[in-house]
Structures are given as C-alpha cells and as structure tokens.
Design a protein around this motif. Structure first.
Motif, PDB file in Angstrom:
ATOM      1  N   ALA A  48      -5.395   3.685  -7.075  1.00  0.00           N
ATOM      2  CA  ALA A  48      -4.320   3.685  -6.084  1.00  0.00           C
ATOM      3  C   ALA A  48      -3.154   4.566  -6.542  1.00  0.00           C
ATOM      4  O   ALA A  48      -2.548   5.277  -5.728  1.00  0.00           O
ATOM      5  CB  ALA A  48      -3.835   2.259  -5.833  1.00  0.00           C
ATOM      6  N   ALA A  49      -2.840   4.530  -7.832  1.00  0.00           N
ATOM      7  CA  ALA A  49      -1.760   5.372  -8.359  1.00  0.00           C
ATOM      8  C   ALA A  49      -2.104   6.850  -8.209  1.00  0.00           C
ATOM      9  O   ALA A  49      -1.238   7.676  -7.870  1.00  0.00           O
ATOM     10  CB  ALA A  49      -1.501   5.026  -9.826  1.00  0.00           C
ATOM     11  N   LEU A  51      -4.160   8.173  -5.950  1.00  0.00           N
ATOM     12  CA  LEU A  51      -4.201   8.524  -4.534  1.00  0.00           C
ATOM     13  C   LEU A  51      -2.816   8.611  -3.913  1.00  0.00           C
ATOM     14  O   LEU A  51      -2.634   9.311  -2.906  1.00  0.00           O
ATOM     15  CB  LEU A  51      -5.043   7.502  -3.761  1.00  0.00           C
ATOM     16  N   THR A  52      -1.846   7.910  -4.472  1.00  0.00           N
ATOM     17  CA  THR A  52      -0.493   7.872  -3.880  1.00  0.00           C
ATOM     18  C   THR A  52       0.509   8.683  -4.681  1.00  0.00           C
ATOM     19  O   THR A  52       1.715   8.546  -4.463  1.00  0.00           O
ATOM     20  CB  THR A  52      -0.003   6.415  -3.772  1.00  0.00           C
ATOM     21  N   GLN A  53       0.044   9.544  -5.575  1.00  0.00           N
ATOM     22  CA  GLN A  53       0.965  10.248  -6.457  1.00  0.00           C
ATOM     23  C   GLN A  53       1.877  11.221  -5.708  1.00  0.00           C
ATOM     24  O   GLN A  53       2.935  11.591  -6.219  1.00  0.00           O
ATOM     25  CB  GLN A  53       0.182  10.991  -7.534  1.00  0.00           C
ATOM     26  N   LEU A  55       3.436  10.510  -2.932  1.00  0.00           N
ATOM     27  CA  LEU A  55       4.456   9.743  -2.216  1.00  0.00           C
ATOM     28  C   LEU A  55       5.751   9.703  -3.016  1.00  0.00           C
ATOM     29  O   LEU A  55       5.751   9.913  -4.233  1.00  0.00           O
ATOM     30  CB  LEU A  55       3.966   8.317  -1.970  1.00  0.00           C
ATOM     31  N   GLU A  57       8.610   8.203  -5.275  1.00  0.00           N
ATOM     32  CA  GLU A  57       8.377   7.276  -6.381  1.00  0.00           C
ATOM     33  C   GLU A  57       8.621   5.828  -5.983  1.00  0.00           C
ATOM     34  O   GLU A  57       7.849   4.931  -6.319  1.00  0.00           O
ATOM     35  CB  GLU A  57       9.266   7.657  -7.567  1.00  0.00           C
ATOM     36  N   GLN A  60       5.784   4.607  -3.749  1.00  0.00           N
ATOM     37  CA  GLN A  60       4.561   4.416  -4.529  1.00  0.00           C
ATOM     38  C   GLN A  60       4.654   3.148  -5.372  1.00  0.00           C
ATOM     39  O   GLN A  60       3.706   2.354  -5.433  1.00  0.00           O
ATOM     40  CB  GLN A  60       4.310   5.617  -5.442  1.00  0.00           C
ATOM     41  N   LEU A  63       4.142   0.088  -3.178  1.00  0.00           N
ATOM     42  CA  LEU A  63       2.749  -0.085  -2.779  1.00  0.00           C
ATOM     43  C   LEU A  63       1.886  -0.601  -3.939  1.00  0.00           C
ATOM     44  O   LEU A  63       1.025  -1.460  -3.751  1.00  0.00           O
ATOM     45  CB  LEU A  63       2.186   1.238  -2.252  1.00  0.00           C
ATOM     46  N   LEU A  64       2.129  -0.071  -5.131  1.00  0.00           N
ATOM     47  CA  LEU A  64       1.378  -0.537  -6.294  1.00  0.00           C
ATOM     48  C   LEU A  64       1.699  -1.998  -6.601  1.00  0.00           C
ATOM     49  O   LEU A  64       0.805  -2.781  -6.946  1.00  0.00           O
ATOM     50  CB  LEU A  64       1.686   0.340  -7.506  1.00  0.00           C
TER      51      LEU A  64
END
Length: 234
Positions: A48-49, A51-53, A55, A57, A60, A63-64
C-alpha cells in the motif's frame, strides 16, 4: 498449518479457513507464528505504501493508518484504550483489573488514543521505508512474546493468556530476518515493550492482561516507526 491460521485469525482480519473451537494448548503453538502473521500484515502495508507514494504525505499517512487499523480489527488499539483507563487510574490493582473489563471508555482512553493515533499518523506520513513496514509488525509480534512469557496472566481466561509458554525459539527464527535488517528498531521496540510491561505489571498486581498485550503492540509499532524516522534524520 492450523497454528499459523490460528495466529493469523487471532491477530488480523485476514480471511482464514473455518477452524472451529480452539482446543487447550493450541494458542501456545500458534504463538510461534505471531511473527509470520506480522509479515502478512506488513506485506500489505508495504504494498500500500508503494502504491500510494505519489499521494501527498499526510493523505498517504492517513490511508496507511486506516489500513493498519482495519487489518488488525483495531484489536490492539482497543487494548491500548482499555489499558490507559485502567493503568492510569488512581486505584488499587484489583480495581484496575475491573476497569479493564469495563466496555466503556473514560477520559484517559480518549486522551491516550488521540495522541497515539496522531503520532502514528505523522510517523507514517514521514514516508517510512516499505521494507520497514514489512518487517516491523513481525518484530513487534515477536517482542510481545518476551513480556508475555516473563509475567503471569492477570486474567487467565483469554486467548492472549493461552499463548503463553509457547515455542518462542521458533518465533525468534521467523522474526530473525526482520531483526537483522532493522536491528536498532528491533532493540528499541523490545526495550520499550519490556519497560511498559514492567510498569503495567506493577500497576495490575504482578500480571499482564490481553488488553495490555494490545497496548504493547501499539506502542512497539510506534516506537519502531519513531526510531526509523530518527535514523533517517541522522
């Protein structure tokens, strides 16, 4: 495979086969697979980190954090909140154990919970390495077994108490790659969890409960993330 599925089903919300009733002694065997369940959790977080890098900070990190809470069913967060109400109360140990059984949350739970989630969100927003996200849950879930086996169970009826006196050597073998990759985080996590466990045991009359185990996991994860941030800054 049943001990692994028991560990995964107990510590996460991942789908597992229908296992039926937990038999006496099975959670002791399952405790050896706590780090493996941690790798499963960490693998999803790392993916997930990655895939969302792209976004922002803060987004992200939020979401994490939401994913982390969802994958654990907020089991450990619930333990942290209940432990805050009990351990910080100006009561004798028997009264604190009663507070742990209370479903209602008090001011200590809201205060500690808010600060903890705010801190963890900021730590995740700092962009931790996906490798750390993969390994940290495994390190923490191994480290949990150390105080779990050092201190007696304050309430012996729970599944957490049933995990005591398990195959900690096998758990160490599973966790060893993560500890080798992140030795300073692993050391800091273990020390922080041992210190918190010692304080909690004194507040509860000598033992630890399942709620305290959850609190140890939450604090251990935040300490590992914090050390990772500190190392990147230096």
């Amino acid at each position: 495979m049943r001990p692994f599925w028991l560990a995964l089903g107990f510590l996460t919300t991942f789908p597992v086969p229908r296992l039926g009733p937990v038999l006496p002694g099975e959670m002791r065997s399952a405790s050896a697979f706590y780090p493996v369940a941690g790798y499963c959790l960490g693998g999803v977080l790392a993916l997930a980190a990655w895939l969302t890098q792209a976004l922002p900070e803060g987004l992200q990190g939020a979401l994490l954090l939401a994913l982390w809470l969802g994958l654990t069913g907020m089991l450990h967060l619930d333990g942290l909140l209940d432990s805050a109400d009990a351990l910080l109360a100006m009561k004798p140990p028997p009264e604190r154990l009663k507070i742990l059984s209370d479903l209602h949350l008090g001011s200590f739970a809201f205060g500690v919970g808010f600060v903890h989630l705010l801190l963890k969100w900021q730590l995740l927003a700092s962009g931790p390495s996906p490798w750390l996200l993969l390994c940290l849950p495994a390190v923490v879930r191994f480290a949990l077994l150390v105080p779990m086996n050092l201190y007696p169970a304050a309430r012996p009826e729970g599944l957490g108490a049933g995990s005591r006196e398990g195959r900690i050597g096998l758990a160490l073998l599973f966790a060893l790659p993560a500890m080798v990759l992140f030795p300073w985080q692993a050391l800091a996590v273990l020390l922080a969890m041992l210190l918190l466990a010692r304080w909690a045991a004194r507040r509860l009359g000598g033992g630890l409960s399942g709620d305290v185990y959850g609190a140890l996991v939450e604090i251990g994860e935040s300490v590992g993330l914090l050390v990772g941030v500190w190392l990147r800054m230096h």
